[in-house]
Design a protein around this motif. Structure first.
Motif, mmCIF file in Angstrom:
data_model
loop_
_atom_site.group_PDB
_atom_site.id
_atom_site.type_symbol
_atom_site.label_atom_id
_atom_site.label_comp_id
_atom_site.label_asym_id
_atom_site.label_seq_id
_atom_site.Cartn_x
_atom_site.Cartn_y
_atom_site.Cartn_z
ATOM 1 N N UNK A 9 6.463 -7.129 -1.737
ATOM 2 C CA UNK A 9 6.572 -5.670 -1.609
ATOM 3 C C UNK A 9 5.685 -5.068 -2.691
ATOM 4 N N UNK A 10 4.578 -4.500 -2.272
ATOM 5 C CA UNK A 10 3.596 -4.021 -3.250
ATOM 6 C C UNK A 10 2.787 -2.904 -2.596
ATOM 7 N N UNK A 11 2.659 -1.783 -3.292
ATOM 8 C CA UNK A 11 1.931 -0.639 -2.733
ATOM 9 C C UNK A 11 0.422 -0.826 -2.767
ATOM 10 N N UNK A 37 11.025 1.074 1.179
ATOM 11 C CA UNK A 37 11.879 1.169 2.362
ATOM 12 C C UNK A 37 11.565 0.049 3.376
ATOM 13 N N UNK A 38 10.262 -0.145 3.630
ATOM 14 C CA UNK A 38 9.856 -1.244 4.543
ATOM 15 C C UNK A 38 10.331 -2.581 3.996
ATOM 16 N N UNK A 39 10.198 -2.732 2.692
ATOM 17 C CA UNK A 39 10.587 -3.980 2.036
ATOM 18 C C UNK A 39 12.066 -4.270 2.257
ATOM 19 N N UNK A 40 12.899 -3.238 2.102
ATOM 20 C CA UNK A 40 14.341 -3.427 2.284
ATOM 21 C C UNK A 40 14.645 -3.860 3.716
ATOM 22 N N UNK A 41 13.997 -3.178 4.679
ATOM 23 C CA UNK A 41 14.257 -3.497 6.091
ATOM 24 C C UNK A 41 13.856 -4.939 6.374
ATOM 25 N N UNK A 42 12.676 -5.332 5.883
ATOM 26 C CA UNK A 42 12.211 -6.706 6.122
ATOM 27 C C UNK A 42 13.135 -7.714 5.435
ATOM 28 N N UNK A 43 13.552 -7.379 4.198
ATOM 29 C CA UNK A 43 14.431 -8.302 3.457
ATOM 30 C C UNK A 43 15.723 -8.544 4.227
ATOM 31 N N UNK A 44 16.279 -7.474 4.835
ATOM 32 C CA UNK A 44 17.555 -7.610 5.529
ATOM 33 C C UNK A 44 17.386 -8.218 6.919
#
Ligand SMILES: Nc1ncnc2c1ncn2[C@@H]1O[C@H](COP(=O)(O)OP(=O)(O)OP(=O)(O)O)[C@@H](O)[C@H]1O
Ligand SMILES: [Mg+2]
Length: 388
Positions: A9-11, A37-44
């Motif tokens: 997760x990196x901008x 936000x994208x990172x959280x969705x992918x993580x879950x």
């Protein structure tokens, strides 16, 4: 066999691409997100085995991201490492406390460090710097200034104000400690008995489980040397060299550690003052205390002690006469943070009965001062922790 997946997760697109290439070379499969936000969705949703995140993201603070990962059962245990372009110790401490496993600064060393960390963290090893409590050193330039009484009473105020906080007090005054007597502690475990033990026993866990909690005082105590004979034993057996190691182990297992160093600027006290987050310097109201304090403070500054860590406390231990706060400040060049009022015989009464001042004299103005000192010292300690 399914390959190990790493979510990055990196901008920053360059960072993302670079990590993708390098991690693929090692056989990892990669998931990418450019926003928190994208990172959280992918993580879950994708359930990666490992997460690398840049704590500076366009849409949310890294701390929030880590908190949300750790609070969700799907990601609470997934190893995660912050890879930051900033070297910010305050940020780092906050992320580590939130449950991030490690913090790496983007530099030429970052990639090898990361490649070494991933397999270790996947095996469940802990790698981040150990959490460390806040160390508060109490000392004075002259004896009889109330250093031990204030150390015990201020630690007690902190422990009773913040009941979820683990406070330890360590009496390092040689050849004979006095905090045990002030709080009424009589059990055999003390600095000397601990220093004589095999060092493999006296670990952080040992102190966590075995330092006695003193009834009514809201702190755990490592009492000092009970008599000069024991202190001599410490010196003879070279166990005195273990005191710093003992302190380091206690720092790992408590949130706050108050150390009474008394008036000695000895070989053992200097490294502890250097390590301390807050140095509480107790000053009396007489001329000789002011002159000696000025000398001690000049010396400590020359040793590189950061003036921001200093907390000068004026104690009117002997009476109403003597120097005012302003006179004391002019003489010593220090800014006095608080003045403890003269309590006539009351402080001695509380000490003789082994009772905390705030319990024995809850309505006395000294109770207010002690509580205020505890709050200010805790705040300074937290700030000071962040400066490291
Ligand atoms: N603000 C105060 N008002 C009245 N009495 C005080 C005050 N502060 C300390 N005392 C008294 O001063 C005496 C010395 O206190 P204490 O033993 O804490 O000093 P110390 O600096 O640790 O001494 P030492 O140099 O022996 O270690 C005690 O009897 C204590 O009750
Ligand atoms: Mg003392």
């Amino acid at each position: 066999m399914k390959s190990i997946s790493v979510l990055v997760i990196d901008g920053d697109a360059t960072s993302r691409n670079y990590l993708t290439v390098m991690l693929r070379k090692k056989g990892y499969s990669i998931l990418l997100a450019s926003l928190g936000r994208e990172g959280l969705i992918s993580a879950w949703k994708d359930q990666p085995d490992f997460i690398i995140l840049d704590p500076v993201l366009p849409d949310m603070p890294g701390l929030e991201l880590v908190n949300r990962l750790r609070l969700d059962r799907r990601t609470t245990k997934v190893p995660c490492v912050a890879l930051s372009s900033r070297e910010d110790s305050q940020d780092m401490n906050a992320l580590l406390s939130a449950g991030c496993n490690d913090y790496i600064t983007k530099s030429s060393q970052a990639l090898p460090r990361l490649m070494e960390l991933i397999p270790r963290l996947l095996k469940g090893e802990s790698t981040a710097a150990k959490k460390r409590g806040i160390l508060v050193a109490f000392l004075s330039a002259k004896g009889g200034m109330g250093t031990s009484s204030l150390c015990a009473n201020i630690a007690m105020c902190l422990g009773s104000e913040k009941i979820e906080t683990r406070v330890a007090v360590m009496d390092l005054v040689l050849p004979i400690g006095s905090i045990a007597d002030i709080v009424g502690y009589e059990a055999p475990l003390n600095l000397v008995t601990v220093a004589m033990q095999n060092p493999t026993h006296t670990t952080a866990d040992f102190f966590k489980d075995n330092l006695p909690r003193v009834p009514n005082w809201h702190f755990h105590l490592l009492a000092g040397s009970p008599d000069p004979e024991s202190a001599i034993q410490l010196g003879k057996t070279r166990a005195v060299n273990r005191l710093e190691g003992i302190l380091t182990a206690i720092i790992e297992s408590y949130d706050y550690i108050f150390v009474d160093l008394g008036r000695a600027l000895s070989r053992i006290s200097l490294p502890i003052i250097e390590m301390a987050d807050v140095v509480v310097l107790i000053v009396g109201t007489d001329l000789s205390s002011a002159i000696l304090t000025k000398t001690v403070w000049e010396y400590l500054k020359n040793q590189g002690i950061d003036p921001r860590r200093l907390y000068p406390l004026q104690n009117r231990a002997v009476g109403l006469e003597g120097l005012t706060k302003i006179e004391l400040e002019q003489m010593t060049g220090m800014q006095v943070q608080l003045t403890m009022p003269y309590m006539s015989g009351n402080f001695t009464i509380a000490n003789n009965r082994h009772e905390p001042v705030i319990a024995k004299f809850p309505n006395d103005s000294s109770t207010f001062t002690l509580k205020q000192a505890a709050i200010q010292i805790a705040e300074l300690g937290q700030q000071s922790h962040g400066w490291r």
